[in-house]
Design an enzyme around this catalytic site. Structure first.
Site, PDB file in Angstrom:
ATOM      1  N   PRO A   1      19.119  -0.995 -36.725  1.00 54.83           N
ATOM      2  CA  PRO A   1      20.273  -1.695 -37.321  1.00 54.83           C
ATOM      3  C   PRO A   1      20.481  -3.054 -36.650  1.00 54.83           C
ATOM      4  O   PRO A   1      20.507  -3.143 -35.425  1.00 54.83           O
ATOM      5  CB  PRO A   1      21.455  -0.772 -37.025  1.00 54.83           C
ATOM      6  CG  PRO A   1      20.895   0.458 -36.419  1.00 54.83           C
ATOM      7  CD  PRO A   1      19.488   0.205 -36.008  1.00 54.83           C
ATOM      8  N   GLU A   2      20.598  -4.086 -37.457  1.00 53.09           N
ATOM      9  CA  GLU A   2      20.839  -5.434 -36.943  1.00 53.09           C
ATOM     10  C   GLU A   2      22.344  -5.731 -37.052  1.00 53.09           C
ATOM     11  O   GLU A   2      23.102  -4.950 -37.627  1.00 53.09           O
ATOM     12  CB  GLU A   2      20.035  -6.447 -37.759  1.00 53.09           C
ATOM     13  CG  GLU A   2      18.529  -6.254 -37.653  1.00 53.09           C
ATOM     14  CD  GLU A   2      17.913  -7.003 -36.471  1.00 53.09           C
ATOM     15  OE1 GLU A   2      18.629  -7.769 -35.797  1.00 53.09           O
ATOM     16  OE2 GLU A   2      16.717  -6.802 -36.220  1.00 53.09           O
TER      17      GLU A   2
ATOM     18  N   HIS B   1      20.624  16.335 -35.553  1.00 46.05           N
ATOM     19  CA  HIS B   1      20.746  15.017 -34.921  1.00 46.05           C
ATOM     20  C   HIS B   1      22.163  14.449 -34.986  1.00 46.05           C
ATOM     21  O   HIS B   1      22.368  13.285 -34.698  1.00 46.05           O
ATOM     22  CB  HIS B   1      19.752  14.043 -35.556  1.00 46.05           C
ATOM     23  CG  HIS B   1      18.342  14.510 -35.432  1.00 46.05           C
ATOM     24  ND1 HIS B   1      17.727  14.704 -34.202  1.00 46.05           N
ATOM     25  CD2 HIS B   1      17.420  14.836 -36.362  1.00 46.05           C
ATOM     26  CE1 HIS B   1      16.492  15.129 -34.400  1.00 46.05           C
ATOM     27  NE2 HIS B   1      16.282  15.226 -35.696  1.00 46.05           N
TER      28      HIS B   1
ATOM     29  N   ARG C   1      16.478   9.480 -32.765  1.00 46.35           N
ATOM     30  CA  ARG C   1      15.636   9.047 -31.635  1.00 46.35           C
ATOM     31  C   ARG C   1      16.410   8.921 -30.326  1.00 46.35           C
ATOM     32  O   ARG C   1      15.820   8.763 -29.278  1.00 46.35           O
ATOM     33  CB  ARG C   1      14.940   7.738 -31.987  1.00 46.35           C
ATOM     34  CG  ARG C   1      13.973   7.949 -33.151  1.00 46.35           C
ATOM     35  CD  ARG C   1      13.281   6.668 -33.556  1.00 46.35           C
ATOM     36  NE  ARG C   1      12.430   6.157 -32.484  1.00 46.35           N
ATOM     37  CZ  ARG C   1      11.806   4.991 -32.534  1.00 46.35           C
ATOM     38  NH1 ARG C   1      11.952   4.213 -33.593  1.00 46.35           N
ATOM     39  NH2 ARG C   1      11.044   4.598 -31.543  1.00 46.35           N
TER      40      ARG C   1
END
Ligand SMILES: [Zn+2]
Length: 280
Positions: A2-3, A93, A112
């Site tokens: 994500p930016e 997750h 992750r």
């Protein structure tokens, strides 16, 4: 990953469901993400009202009514899943659960686990180790051509590398550094210290413009953000140069075969995409 515009979009989505609501359930479903989760996460947050949702660089800040701040970072793969009552059971997750007094549940999902969530105090937030070294917000009034020029003065590194330095500008990221340099007509290889005067004006404006346009695109995709899994955080955006090696440049009519079109080079281990004809 994500930016900044995606993080801004996530913040806006979270603000809609969290601002003004009281947290009635806060649950860490594992002890650690990139950093250990505070053992007293629930004790310090349950019962508090969310006063505001803010963003600093790529950090999401939930400011609670007692000035406790929950700091979250999405890392490489983090997402916020928003669910109306009754929520689907948390998945493997979904590492942190936030439930509000109107029955909305937010899952912080991160396959992750490069993301993080921690607690800070609003009064000393700027000195928090995660935030202390950050330069100006690119969309804030504190970021301008002269401010950028001052930060770049004397730097022999390529401008592209300088733009990824969080002390120069906070949270810009690789994609938007490429896009802003294209917009400003500056080569990613140019020495940072030469970006002064009109060039730094152009670049600061380009940085603001590419981010604002991406946020506007994300905002429009937010209208249908209630996807089957409630996921918030990623949207499709069309880049001018990023990921377009070998294609014709959208800024000049260069021929991809004769002129090479958009080029890809690697700088400090990151890909840079640019038009060698338009960007000097
Ligand atoms: Zn071109």
């Amino acid at each position: 990953m994500p930016e900044l515009p995606e993080v801004e979009t996530v913040c806006r989505g979270l603000a809609r469901v969290l601002e003004g609501r009281r947290l009635v359930r806060v649950e860490a479903r594992r002890p650690d993400l990139r950093l250990p989760l505070p053992p007293d996460l629930a004790a310090r947050t349950v019962g508090r009202r969310v006063a505001a949702v803010r963003r600093r660089a790529k950090y999401i800040l939930l400011v609670l009514d007692d000035n406790t701040v929950m700091i979250a970072h999405l890392g490489m793969s983090g997402r916020m899943r928003i669910m109306a009552a009754p929520p689907a059971p948390p998945g493997r997750h979904d590492h942190v659960v936030l439930g509000t007094d109107d029955g909305t549940t937010v899952y912080f999902n991160d396959a992750r686990r490069f993301g993080l969530m921690t607690l800070a105090c609003a009064a000393t937030l700027a000195e928090h180790p995660l935030l202390a070294g950050l330069g100006p917000e690119p969309l804030g009034n504190g970021f301008s051509g002269p401010v950028l020029a001052a930060a770049l003065a004397g730097r022999d590194t390529p401008i592209k590398a300088a733009l990824l330095d969080q002390r120069v500008v906070a949270g810009l990221g690789n994609i938007y550094a490429c896009e802003a340099l294209f917009r400003a007509g500056l080569s990613p290889r140019r020495k940072a210290r030469t970006v002064q005067g009109q060039r730094s004006e152009r670049l600061a404006k380009a940085i603001k413009a590419v981010l604002r346009e991406a946020i506007a695109a994300g905002g429009s995709s937010l209208r249908d953000f209630v996807r089957p899994d409630g996921g918030l955080g990623y949207f499709q955006h069309r880049w001018a140069v990023y990921g377009r090696a070998g294609e014709a440049c959208p800024g000049c009519n260069c021929d991809p075969v004769a002129d090479g079109g958009i080029r890809r080079i690697v700088q400090s281990g990151r890909s840079s995409f640019y038009c060698a004809r338009r960007q000097r």
